[in-house]
Write an enzyme that holds these catalytic residues in place. Sequence first.
Site, short mmCIF file in Angstrom:
data_model
loop_
_atom_site.label_atom_id
_atom_site.label_comp_id
_atom_site.label_asym_id
_atom_site.label_seq_id
_atom_site.Cartn_x
_atom_site.Cartn_y
_atom_site.Cartn_z
N HIS A 227 0.93 -1.53 -6.82
CA HIS A 227 -0.40 -1.74 -6.19
C HIS A 227 -0.18 -2.64 -4.98
CE1 HIS A 227 -4.62 -1.92 -5.69
NE2 HIS A 227 -4.95 -2.80 -6.62
N HIS A 268 -0.32 8.34 -2.35
CA HIS A 268 -1.49 7.62 -2.85
C HIS A 268 -2.10 8.42 -3.98
CE1 HIS A 268 -5.47 5.71 -2.87
NE2 HIS A 268 -4.85 4.68 -2.34
N ASP A 323 0.41 0.40 3.17
CA ASP A 323 1.48 -0.59 3.09
C ASP A 323 2.65 -0.34 4.03
OD1 ASP A 323 0.18 -1.94 0.94
OD2 ASP A 323 0.84 -0.33 -0.38
C1 MLT Z 1 -5.84 0.05 -2.32
O1 MLT Z 1 -6.18 -0.23 -1.16
O2 MLT Z 1 -6.36 -0.51 -3.31
C2 MLT Z 1 -4.72 1.00 -2.54
O3 MLT Z 1 -4.68 1.97 -1.54
C3 MLT Z 1 -4.63 1.54 -3.93
C4 MLT Z 1 -5.74 2.44 -4.40
O4 MLT Z 1 -6.69 2.75 -3.70
O5 MLT Z 1 -5.63 2.90 -5.55
#
Ligand code: MLT
Length: 387
Positions: A227, A268, A323
Site C-alpha cells: 500500500h 493497481h 508511486d
Molecule cells: C491509494 O491511493 O490508496 C492507492 O492507489 C491504493 C488503492 O487505491 O487501493
Amino acid sequence: MAELPEIEFTITNAQLDTGLRGYPVGTCETSYVDPEEGVSYVGYPIADLAFMPAEDIIYLLFNKALPSAEEKAAFTADIAERSPVPEEVFAALRAMPMSGHPMDLFAAAIQILGMAGKTEDFYDDALNLVARMPATLAAIFRLREGWGELIPSEPERGYVANFVHMLGMPGGDVEALTRLLSVYYVLHADHGGGNLSTFTGRAVASGLADMYRSMASAMNGLAGPRHGMANQDCFFMVRELNTTDVEAAAEKLRSRMANRELIYGFGHAVLRQEDPRAQVQLQVGEELCPDDHWFNVVKTVREAGIRVLKENPKVQNPYPNVDLVSGSLINALGFTDPDYYTTLFGWSRIAGIGAQIVDERTRARDGRGVAIYRPRYIPINQAPRSV
Ligand code: MLT
C-alpha cells in the site's frame, strides 16, 4: 437518503480470500476511482484539482463543494485556530526511539495527539488532526534528523507553506518544495473508500473508536509495502535499476520478475490505465527537476516497465501508479531518505480518511451511521471434534 443505483451482487466461492477485491461494502461521497479515468474528488477529475491549494481540497472533501472566497477565508482561519500542537506532544516525540521507522513515529504521534486533547466529536477531531499534522510531521523530521530546535508555526503562510517553513530543511528550496508538496498533498488526499488504509480507518471507527485511534490504525495500514509504503520501496527499486537505457531497464525488470520480486510503481487493484496522479507528477518533474538523474531513471523505468509487464498476459494493468514518480521528485528536492516518503502520503491521506469517517459516522444511513463492521468468514477445516 442519498442517490443509490439499484445493483444486485452475487459473491462466488472464487471471490473468497481475494482481499474483498471489488466487493461492494458501502458508499463513499468524497471520491471515486474509475478504472479508466482514475480518481475524482466529489466528481472533479484529479488532474483538474492537482494545482489547487490544499485548503480548497480539504474543504471539498469535508463539504462536498469547492469553497467560495468567503468560505475559504473562514475555513483557513478555522484550520489555523485549530493548529497549535500541545507542547506535551513534542515532549513525547522527543522521548521516542529515533531509530524507529518514521511511519511508526507518525502513527504513534497521531495517538499522542489524541491523548493530548480529543473532543470525541468525529468532525472536530478530524479537522484538529488535519490542522495539527504539519507541525507534528515537521517535528518528526527535525527531531529524527537532528536539525535543531523546532520552528514555531506561522499558519498565515498557508497550510503547505507553513509545513515547509516548520520543516526548515537545511539547503531546501522553499519555493520549489512548497510547489511540489502542495501538488503531492492534493494528489494523495483521497482514493475512494476501498483502499486499505481508508477501509481500515472506517472499519475501526465503526466500533466507535474515536478519530485518533481510527486514524492511527489507518496509518498502520498505509505502512505496508503493498500500500502506501510502496512509494518508499519503489524509489529503492529505482535506485537499484539505475539506468537511463530502456533496454537495460527492461532486462533488469524481467530478471526481477523471474526472481518473483515485486515491481513497484506499476499496476493497481482498480485502475486499468495509467494513474492520472502519475501523469501529473511527470508534468511536475518536467517543471521542477527535468535534469535530475533519478527523475530520468524513473522516466526510463516507466517506458521499460509498461513494455515488460505487457509481455505477461496475466498482468491486468501494466501501467504506472501514483508511486512510480513521487520518490524521484521528493528526492530531487532534498528528501533523500526514502524511509520518510510514506509519512508525506499519510499526512495528505488524513484529510480523505478523516472526511470519509465523518461521513460514515454522521451522514450515512440518514445520520444513524454505518453498523459495526462484521463480515462473514466461511469456516474451513473445522469438522466438529471432541476433546
Ligand atoms: C491509494 O491511493 O490508496 C492507492 O492507489 C491504493 C488503492 O487505491 O487501493
